[in-house]
Design a protein around this motif. Structure first.
Motif, mmCIF file in Angstrom:
data_model
loop_
_atom_site.group_PDB
_atom_site.id
_atom_site.type_symbol
_atom_site.label_atom_id
_atom_site.label_comp_id
_atom_site.label_asym_id
_atom_site.label_seq_id
_atom_site.Cartn_x
_atom_site.Cartn_y
_atom_site.Cartn_z
ATOM 1 N N TRP A 54 -3.325 -0.532 9.842
ATOM 2 C CA TRP A 54 -3.367 -0.248 8.410
ATOM 3 C C TRP A 54 -2.960 1.186 8.065
ATOM 4 N N ARG A 55 -3.204 2.113 8.960
ATOM 5 C CA ARG A 55 -2.879 3.520 8.671
ATOM 6 C C ARG A 55 -1.385 3.705 8.436
ATOM 7 N N ASP A 56 -0.558 2.909 9.104
ATOM 8 C CA ASP A 56 0.889 3.034 8.939
ATOM 9 C C ASP A 56 1.331 2.716 7.516
ATOM 10 N N TYR A 57 0.556 1.909 6.815
ATOM 11 C CA TYR A 57 0.943 1.466 5.478
ATOM 12 C C TYR A 57 0.221 2.266 4.388
ATOM 13 N N VAL A 58 -1.034 2.607 4.642
ATOM 14 C CA VAL A 58 -1.792 3.366 3.641
ATOM 15 C C VAL A 58 -1.252 4.786 3.514
ATOM 16 N N PHE A 59 -0.823 5.347 4.624
ATOM 17 C CA PHE A 59 -0.375 6.741 4.612
ATOM 18 C C PHE A 59 1.145 6.874 4.701
ATOM 19 N N ALA A 60 1.857 5.840 4.290
ATOM 20 C CA ALA A 60 3.316 5.912 4.248
ATOM 21 C C ALA A 60 3.755 6.894 3.165
ATOM 22 N N PHE B 41 -1.668 1.372 -5.558
ATOM 23 C CA PHE B 41 -2.358 0.859 -4.369
ATOM 24 C C PHE B 41 -2.278 -0.661 -4.380
ATOM 25 N N VAL B 42 -1.719 -1.227 -3.324
ATOM 26 C CA VAL B 42 -1.578 -2.678 -3.197
ATOM 27 C C VAL B 42 -2.511 -3.174 -2.104
ATOM 28 N N ILE B 43 -3.390 -4.087 -2.459
ATOM 29 C CA ILE B 43 -4.270 -4.735 -1.493
ATOM 30 C C ILE B 43 -3.611 -6.060 -1.125
ATOM 31 N N GLU C 158 6.452 6.622 1.121
ATOM 32 C CA GLU C 158 7.214 6.067 0.012
ATOM 33 C C GLU C 158 6.453 4.933 -0.662
ATOM 34 N N GLY C 159 6.570 4.873 -1.981
ATOM 35 C CA GLY C 159 6.027 3.751 -2.737
ATOM 36 C C GLY C 159 4.512 3.720 -2.768
ATOM 37 N N PRO C 160 3.950 2.656 -3.361
ATOM 38 C CA PRO C 160 2.492 2.526 -3.415
ATOM 39 C C PRO C 160 1.898 2.412 -2.007
ATOM 40 N N ARG C 161 0.687 2.886 -1.866
ATOM 41 C CA ARG C 161 -0.030 2.670 -0.616
ATOM 42 C C ARG C 161 -0.362 1.177 -0.502
ATOM 43 N N ILE C 162 -0.260 0.639 0.695
ATOM 44 C CA ILE C 162 -0.512 -0.783 0.914
ATOM 45 C C ILE C 162 -1.575 -0.923 1.990
ATOM 46 N N PRO D 160 -14.355 1.163 4.503
ATOM 47 C CA PRO D 160 -14.584 2.453 3.826
ATOM 48 C C PRO D 160 -13.333 2.995 3.139
ATOM 49 N N VAL D 161 -12.169 2.810 3.749
ATOM 50 C CA VAL D 161 -10.921 3.273 3.154
ATOM 51 C C VAL D 161 -10.600 2.451 1.908
ATOM 52 N N LEU D 162 -10.786 1.150 2.001
ATOM 53 C CA LEU D 162 -10.582 0.282 0.841
ATOM 54 C C LEU D 162 -11.465 0.722 -0.320
ATOM 55 N N ARG D 163 -12.738 0.906 -0.057
ATOM 56 C CA ARG D 163 -13.672 1.274 -1.125
ATOM 57 C C ARG D 163 -13.359 2.651 -1.696
ATOM 58 N N GLN D 164 -12.951 3.566 -0.850
ATOM 59 C CA GLN D 164 -12.631 4.916 -1.312
ATOM 60 C C GLN D 164 -11.437 4.903 -2.261
#
Length: 220
Positions: free
Chosen positions: A166-172, A138-140, A174-178, A204-208
């Motif tokens: 953000w959903r496009d990157y968190v739920f991609a 996970f990349v912040i 390939e690779g780490p979630r961003i 909430p997504v960040l904290r989860q």
């Protein structure tokens, strides 16, 4: 991405030592002699063999430069609040790797604002660092410079639209979630007021994700 040839087996401790000794922004500035870093470099980065979360920021500010501790300022307090982590958790390298786009404080512009990350740093070090930490999940991505590197052509035109999507990157797939975030600087307080969806939808997504990866809780 630009950068040196990478070695997947590179030793974290030796790489950390090499970064600490780096003086490229002083000794070989990308824009020539007139653009030398005007003070002694003090690279600040936390690499990790075990952390599953990478905080990718911009560059150290003056307080961080003086202390050698990343996000050791008001911005760091806000970021830790966003993530709902303690100071002790944040600075535990078993839990978080903290690798800004530029490792050294770049100085101030004529208006007294921090300059952008130095141009020499990311092309030289970033690919090596990321290859040495394949366990990152996970990349912040804090701020536009980190988003430009980690999202590449997927980044939207501006920071607001990038974060809004953000959903496009968190739920991609390939690779780490961003997860792209605005910089937690006080300068963005007005932006936070104008964009209440950030606190309601993104935090909430960040904290989860952080809770799951540093404490082993389940999503949902």
């Amino acid at each position: 991405m630009d950068g040196m040839a990478v070695d997947q087996t590179e030793d974290i401790e030796l790489l950390q030592q090499a970064i600490a000794a780096c003086r490229i922004c002083r000794d070989a500035p990308a824009k020539g002699e007139g653009d030398r870093l005007p003070h002694e470099p003090r690279p600040v980065a936390v690499l990790s063999k075990t952390a599953r979360v990478l905080i990718a920021g911009q560059a150290p500010g003056l307080r961080v430069h003086e202390s050698g501790l990343p996000f050791n300022d008001a911005s760091g307090n806000r970021l830790r609040d966003w993530m709902a982590v303690t100071r002790e958790e944040f600075y535990d390298p078993r839990k978080f790797a903290i690798v800004p786009m530029g490792f050294c404080f770049p100085g101030y512009d004529e208006k007294g604002s921090d300059l952008p990350p130095r141009l020499e740093c990311a092309p030289l070090w970033r690919a090596r660092v990321l290859a040495a930490m394949p366990q990152i999940e996970f990349v912040i991505a804090v701020g536009q410079y980190a988003q430009a590197w980690h999202l590449g052509p997927r980044r939207r035109k501006g920071m607001t639209e990038t974060v809004r999507n953000w959903r496009d990157y968190v739920f991609a797939n390939e690779g780490p979630r961003i997860l792209p975030l605005p910089h937690p600087s006080w300068r963005n307080t007005g932006w936070l007021r104008k964009n209440p969806w950030f606190e309601a939808d993104v935090l909430p997504v960040l904290r989860q994700h952080v809770d799951s990866l540093i404490r082993g809780t389940d999503f949902g």
